[in-house]
Design a protein around this motif. Structure first.
Motif, PDB file in Angstrom:
ATOM      1  N   GLY A  11      56.200  48.889  -4.786  1.00 46.95           N
ATOM      2  CA  GLY A  11      56.482  47.482  -4.918  1.00 46.95           C
ATOM      3  C   GLY A  11      56.810  47.090  -5.524  1.00 46.95           C
ATOM      4  O   GLY A  11      56.586  47.385  -7.250  1.00 46.95           O
ATOM      5  N   ALA A  14      53.388  44.070  -9.749  1.00 50.25           N
ATOM      6  CA  ALA A  14      51.400  44.313  -9.151  1.00 50.25           C
ATOM      7  C   ALA A  14      50.612  43.004  -9.692  1.00 50.25           C
ATOM      8  O   ALA A  14      51.623  42.353 -10.400  1.00 50.25           O
ATOM      9  CB  ALA A  14      51.266  45.490 -10.284  1.00 50.25           C
ATOM     10  N   CYS A 334      55.231  51.662  -1.402  1.00 51.37           N
ATOM     11  CA  CYS A 334      53.807  51.377  -1.288  1.00 51.37           C
ATOM     12  C   CYS A 334      52.931  51.245  -2.374  1.00 51.37           C
ATOM     13  O   CYS A 334      53.409  52.397  -3.245  1.00 51.37           O
ATOM     14  CB  CYS A 334      52.429  51.297   0.350  1.00 51.37           C
ATOM     15  N   GLU A 335      52.161  50.351  -2.738  1.00 48.46           N
ATOM     16  CA  GLU A 335      51.484  50.256  -4.581  1.00 48.46           C
ATOM     17  C   GLU A 335      50.492  49.764  -4.640  1.00 48.46           C
ATOM     18  O   GLU A 335      50.208  49.229  -3.519  1.00 48.46           O
ATOM     19  CB  GLU A 335      52.276  48.907  -5.231  1.00 48.46           C
ATOM     20  N   ASN A 337      47.338  49.511  -7.150  1.00 49.71           N
ATOM     21  CA  ASN A 337      46.927  47.985  -7.212  1.00 49.71           C
ATOM     22  C   ASN A 337      45.557  48.375  -7.793  1.00 49.71           C
ATOM     23  O   ASN A 337      44.215  48.382  -6.834  1.00 49.71           O
ATOM     24  CB  ASN A 337      47.287  46.793  -7.615  1.00 49.71           C
ATOM     25  N   ASP A 384      51.297  52.333  -9.324  1.00 51.49           N
ATOM     26  CA  ASP A 384      51.429  51.451  -9.565  1.00 51.49           C
ATOM     27  C   ASP A 384      52.886  51.249 -10.904  1.00 51.49           C
ATOM     28  O   ASP A 384      52.878  51.761 -12.338  1.00 51.49           O
ATOM     29  CB  ASP A 384      50.173  50.936 -10.991  1.00 51.49           C
ATOM     30  N   VAL A 458      50.161  40.749   2.716  1.00 50.47           N
ATOM     31  CA  VAL A 458      50.464  41.759   2.589  1.00 50.47           C
ATOM     32  C   VAL A 458      51.403  42.043   3.959  1.00 50.47           C
ATOM     33  O   VAL A 458      51.162  41.830   5.033  1.00 50.47           O
ATOM     34  CB  VAL A 458      49.719  43.073   2.263  1.00 50.47           C
ATOM     35  N   ASN A 462      56.030  44.015   1.489  1.00 50.62           N
ATOM     36  CA  ASN A 462      55.665  44.044   0.829  1.00 50.62           C
ATOM     37  C   ASN A 462      54.400  44.741   0.422  1.00 50.62           C
ATOM     38  O   ASN A 462      53.527  44.086   0.760  1.00 50.62           O
ATOM     39  CB  ASN A 462      55.583  42.499  -0.404  1.00 50.62           C
ATOM     40  N   GLN A 463      54.207  45.957   0.437  1.00 52.91           N
ATOM     41  CA  GLN A 463      52.767  46.913   0.609  1.00 52.91           C
ATOM     42  C   GLN A 463      52.780  46.917  -0.645  1.00 52.91           C
ATOM     43  O   GLN A 463      53.140  47.585  -1.376  1.00 52.91           O
ATOM     44  CB  GLN A 463      53.814  47.792   1.013  1.00 52.91           C
ATOM     45  N   LYS A 464      50.600  46.352   0.040  1.00 52.42           N
ATOM     46  CA  LYS A 464      50.642  46.949  -1.574  1.00 52.42           C
ATOM     47  C   LYS A 464      48.976  47.446  -1.742  1.00 52.42           C
ATOM     48  O   LYS A 464      48.390  46.504  -0.088  1.00 52.42           O
ATOM     49  CB  LYS A 464      49.931  45.194  -2.638  1.00 52.42           C
ATOM     50  N   TYR A 465      48.389  48.366  -1.931  1.00 51.20           N
ATOM     51  CA  TYR A 465      46.646  48.615  -1.560  1.00 51.20           C
ATOM     52  C   TYR A 465      46.001  48.053  -2.972  1.00 51.20           C
ATOM     53  O   TYR A 465      46.507  49.600  -3.717  1.00 51.20           O
ATOM     54  CB  TYR A 465      46.598  50.099  -0.820  1.00 51.20           C
TER      55      TYR A 465
END
Length: 583
Positions: A11, A14, A334-335, A337, A384, A458, A462-465
């Motif tokens: 992504g 962060a 997908c990132e 964090n 990240d 999300v 804009n994929q984050k986990y």
């Protein structure tokens, strides 16, 4: 977990800002991290091992044993790494286990396997096999062999006598173990089949049969490896079973023309099930039956003189759909964090004293907090892009201030972000100089803050986990508030890794790690998913690799469950689903 007694270009941003990086460097980092989590590249092969045993010793008084197999890999230092456990097969001295173990085969290493068989006491019927204490079970024999012996055996099938524990010369007849090896073909598809039978033979005298299906894949030498068993349908000659859901790889190793054996049996409590009929057919054959709406005859046992079929087998539907993997997401953008929270309560002891959990050893040896941060951080930081991590403390008193249950380790509450794992380590060491250890131990404030960060939008683009690592030395005093915070956070792209350090009683913490039952709050709400992994550090080897494996084992599944619940697919594949076979 179920009952054990069952027959990244990343992504763009962060938290904390943006730092551009070369895309090729990022992609390289991702694959390196995936390899650290289990290995998906290189010259090694993934080997799938299946097991059966013959003439095991009978340890129970009124019935046969209830055997389970446990596999270990011997490390170079002589220690054992558990590879996994099979299911428990009830009342059998010649079990054919369904669950397989996987091991990475390396030509350049001598990989010694230790395979042990145990008789599982019925008092442990409601405990998942992964959590059984082996010291409480009866030993049925063991095999020590090299993985290369198995893969080089004819037809990759290796039969060897079982020995007593530590024996290398037979003193008793322990039976034998057969190990079948198969190199895994990459296959990421889920097969879901709905089947029924009709006009089944009745095998019971005073009632109708209690049928179930057993599905096996056939090996090149004609032998069969069990891969699935349905539930038992009581008193029913025309049963329809629950949908069969199985990975394409497990079913047929990705080969849809590979023969499968489907056996319909009548269940008997003594373990001696009656064969009603059997069919041999491939997955493509099952699809053809479904399309043509035709039944498949179930042939009676060979010794039966009646040439009429023992029943008819129908395929109501058969759907094959792609399975999105953890690697699909992280390589698709997908990132992860990473966030850290450290316990600053007084029970840790004076940081200047060697017996303190916060003591900084002049020799450079890491304390428990540093060990946990290093073990988890060195894996997650690959995912990240800017490697800038928020980190907090709780249960401490800043200079000239009240006790705080969520303060920035770097002293800047408006921007608690540091650069990389070295930044976390430095901020932690500096905080110990400026924070007075106090208490009590409260988790809810830091979980709620992490949840507020994770609650940012999300989307597919804009994929984050988010992953919050909490390290603590004591039992929490706000259990109910923490449960509520976790239930709220379960709706968000967030997982919690909790490490218990020191010798405290962490029994209450197990409540938060809801492996078998969803976490429920005082208001009756139930968590949408399990997002907590708790580990007392004393329960694992003190090396970073063991700590990371224990903590991160469930994280990929938690990410996948969240993404699936939100309809988010990996960024490297289209939103439109590939063609699936259905009626």
């Amino acid at each position: 977990m179920g009952n054990c007694f069952s027959d990244v270009a990343g992504g763009q941003q962060a938290v904390g800002g943006v730092q551009s990086r070369n895309a090729l460097d990022w992609q390289s980092d991702v694959f390196e991290a995936v390899e650290n989590l289990g290995g998906t590249r290189g010259l090694s092969s993934q080997i799938q091992l299946s097991f059966s045993a013959n003439k095991l010793r009978v340890m129970d008084t009124f019935s046969k044993s209830d055997p389970m197999l446990v596999g270990f890999l011997k490390r170079f230092d002589g220690s054992l790494e558990e590879l996994g456990r099979t299911e428990v097969v009830l009342n059998s001295s010649s079990p054919n286990w369904v669950k397989e173990l996987r091991v990475e085969y390396r030509f350049e290493e001598v990989q010694q396997l230790l395979l042990r068989v145990y008789d599982i006491d019925t008092n442990f019927a409601n405990i998942s096999s992964e959590k059984l204490q082996l010291r409480n079970q009866e030993f049925l024999g063991e095999v020590v062999c090299a993985l290369s012996e198995i893969v080089m055996a004819p037809n990759q099938k290796f039969t060897v006598p079982l020995y007593g524990q530590g024996e290398r010369v037979h003193q008793h007849d322990w039976g034998s173990l057969t190990i079948t090896a198969e190199e895994m073909v990459k296959s990421k598809s889920l097969v879901e089949i709905v089947v029924r039978c009709a006009e089944l033979d009745n095998k019971d005298l005073f009632s109708k049969s209690d049928p179930f299906l057993r599905i096996s894949r056939l090996q090149e030498d004609g032998s069969a490896t069990s891969v699935y068993r349905t539930e038992v349908k009581k008193n029913n000659l025309n049963p329809t079973w629950k949908p069969i859901r199985i990975n394409l790889q497990q079913l047929c190793n990705g080969d849809m023309d590979r023969p499968l054996k489907i056996e319909c049996c009548n269940f008997n409590t003594n373990g001696s099930h009656d064969l009603i009929g059997v069919a041999q057919i491939s997955l493509n054959g099952l699809l053809e039956l479904m399309r043509m709406r035709l039944p498949q005859d179930l042939n009676r046992p060979v010794q039966n003189q009646n040439k009429q079929p023992g029943g008819k087998f129908y395929v109501e539907s058969c759907v094959i759909t792609p399975i999105d993997s953890f690697l699909d997401y992280v390589t698709g953008g997908c990132e992860l964090n990473f966030m850290v929270a450290v316990d600053f309560t007084a029970s840790n002891g004076n940081p200047l004293q060697p017996d303190s959990l916060h003591y900084f050893d002049p020799s450079g040896r890491l304390n428990a907090y540093q060990t946990a941060i290093q073990a988890v951080g060195q894996i997650i930081h690959h995912y990240d892009t800017d490697k800038r991590f928020p980190c907090w403390g709780f249960g401490g008193r800043p200079i000239d201030g009240p006790v705080s249950h969520c303060f920035a380790l770097n002293g800047n509450n408006s921007n608690p972000v540091v650069d990389g794992i070295p930044g976390i380590m430095f901020a932690y060491s500096q905080a110990l100089r400026n924070i007075t250890l106090a208490g009590p131990t409260l988790f809810a404030p830091v979980i709620n803050l992490a949840a507020s960060i994770a609650s940012q939008h999300v989307s597919q683009d804009n994929q984050k986990y988010f992953v919050l690592l909490i390290i603590t030395d004591g039992v929490i005093t706000d259990l109910q508030q923490t449960i509520i915070a976790i239930i709220n956070a379960a709706e968000l792209p967030l997982s919690l890794l909790i490490v218990g350090v020191g010798g405290a009683d962490f029994t209450e913490m197990e409540t938060l790690d809801a492996d078998k039952k969803r976490l429920s709050g005082p208001d009756g709400r139930v968590a949408a998913r399990d997002i907590v992994q708790f580990m007392p550090m004393r329960n694992v080897a003190p090396d970073g690799a063991s700590i990371a494996r224990s903590l991160l084992a469930e994280l990929p599944g938690q990410l996948l469950e969240y993404m699936k619940s939100r309809g988010i697919v990996p960024g490297n594949r289209p939103l439109v689903q590939p063609h699936a076979f259905a009626s």
